[in-house]
Design a protein around this motif. Structure first.
Motif, PDB file in Angstrom:
ATOM      1  N   GLU A  98     -28.241  -8.345   3.784  1.00  0.00           N
ATOM      2  CA  GLU A  98     -28.409  -8.811   2.395  1.00  0.00           C
ATOM      3  C   GLU A  98     -28.694  -7.625   1.460  1.00  0.00           C
ATOM      4  O   GLU A  98     -28.092  -7.498   0.395  1.00  0.00           O
ATOM      5  N   LEU A  99     -29.602  -6.741   1.886  1.00  0.00           N
ATOM      6  CA  LEU A  99     -29.948  -5.582   1.040  1.00  0.00           C
ATOM      7  C   LEU A  99     -28.760  -4.629   0.882  1.00  0.00           C
ATOM      8  O   LEU A  99     -28.589  -3.992  -0.150  1.00  0.00           O
ATOM      9  N   LEU A 100     -27.925  -4.560   1.914  1.00  0.00           N
ATOM     10  CA  LEU A 100     -26.731  -3.701   1.846  1.00  0.00           C
ATOM     11  C   LEU A 100     -25.603  -4.369   1.066  1.00  0.00           C
ATOM     12  O   LEU A 100     -24.624  -3.730   0.702  1.00  0.00           O
ATOM     13  N   ASN A 101     -25.743  -5.702   0.900  1.00  0.00           N
ATOM     14  CA  ASN A 101     -24.698  -6.500   0.253  1.00  0.00           C
ATOM     15  C   ASN A 101     -23.404  -6.485   1.080  1.00  0.00           C
ATOM     16  O   ASN A 101     -22.310  -6.347   0.540  1.00  0.00           O
ATOM     17  N   ILE A 102     -23.564  -6.608   2.378  1.00  0.00           N
ATOM     18  CA  ILE A 102     -22.428  -6.613   3.303  1.00  0.00           C
ATOM     19  C   ILE A 102     -22.553  -7.857   4.188  1.00  0.00           C
ATOM     20  O   ILE A 102     -23.655  -8.211   4.622  1.00  0.00           O
ATOM     21  N   ALA A 103     -21.427  -8.522   4.450  1.00  0.00           N
ATOM     22  CA  ALA A 103     -21.457  -9.739   5.271  1.00  0.00           C
ATOM     23  C   ALA A 103     -21.896  -9.388   6.703  1.00  0.00           C
ATOM     24  O   ALA A 103     -21.486  -8.346   7.228  1.00  0.00           O
TER      25      ALA A 103
END
Ligand code: G6P
Ligand code: MG
Length: 218
Positions: free
Chosen positions: A157-162
């Motif tokens: 979530e923090l990386l904004n990656i699935a």
């Protein structure tokens, strides 16, 4: 498509699983117990207070202390642990760790840390690898520890990656379960017998390095 790699710290980037065990062992001895060696694997990836319960259970002392006494015992263990890592330097990184972090960065992957340890920020600085990490999850904000998926999901979530575009790397049975429940690909490092829930296990980070070299060639 793999876009990020999420690392565990203890037992992956450095061999501090040993120091954690020695600190628990020192505490157990002071309380009059001999700690069975199996505890070393049982507390891998498990938060400090949950580890204390495992330690006390292993020596049949799970009814001996009140909750507030247990907080004190966990604090004493942490003092012993900090004592044992306070002189850590870049020399204490696991073999191949820096090369692997460099390889991932060169190939444009994001890098995160998902460690249950409240001491991992200190280790990132002491071992001079903090600059490789795009994000570091604060374990204090995670309600459910490994094997729950929360800490790996938080990293994604923090990386904004699935999650399906992330690989997690762990040395703990509970950690592998956490990665799998987060919907990510799990790579194990260490003893394949301990990591019986993981289908891809390497002896060390050099093995993981070769895995990524092959992956980037594909
Ligand atoms: C890691 C280690 C565990 C340890 C936990 C909490 O997950 O594998 O053995 O209990 O971190 O570490 P801390 O440094 O916060 O006590
Ligand atoms: Mg670990």
């Amino acid at each position: 498509m793999i876009k990020a790699v999420i690392f565990d710290m203890d037992g992956v980037l450095t061999e501090t699983s040993h120091q954690h065990f020695l600190a628990w062992n020192r505490l157990a001895e002071e309380l009059g117990y001999i700690l069975p060696l199996e505890v070393k694997d049982a507390v891998r990836g498990i938060s400090r207070l949950a580890s204390l319960d495992i330690v006390l259970k292993a020596v049949n002392a799970d009814k001996r202390f009140t909750e507030s006494e247990k907080l004190v015992l966990a604090e004493i263990k942490n003092i012993y642990y900090i004592e044992s890592i306070k002189r850590f330097t870049a020399e204490d990184l696991s073999g191949g760790a820096r090369e692997l972090l460099e390889l991932l960065k060169e190939n444009g992957l994001k890098i995160a840390l998902a460690s249950a340890s409240k001491n991992s920020k200190f280790l990132l600085r002491a071992m001079e690898i903090k600059q490789y990490f795009d994000i570091v999850v604060d374990p204090a904000v995670i309600q459910k520890g490994k094997p729950a998926p929360d800490i790996f999901l938080k990293a994604a979530e923090l990386l904004n990656i699935a999650p399906e575009d992330c690989i997690g790397i762990e040395d703990a049975y509970a950690g592998i379960e956490s990665i799998q429940r987060a919907g990510m690909t799990a790579l194990g490092v260490g003893d394949a017998a301990v990591l019986s829930n993981c289908s891809i296990v390497f002896d060390n980070l050099q093995g993981v390095y070769s895995y990524f070299v092959r992956l980037f060639r594909e």
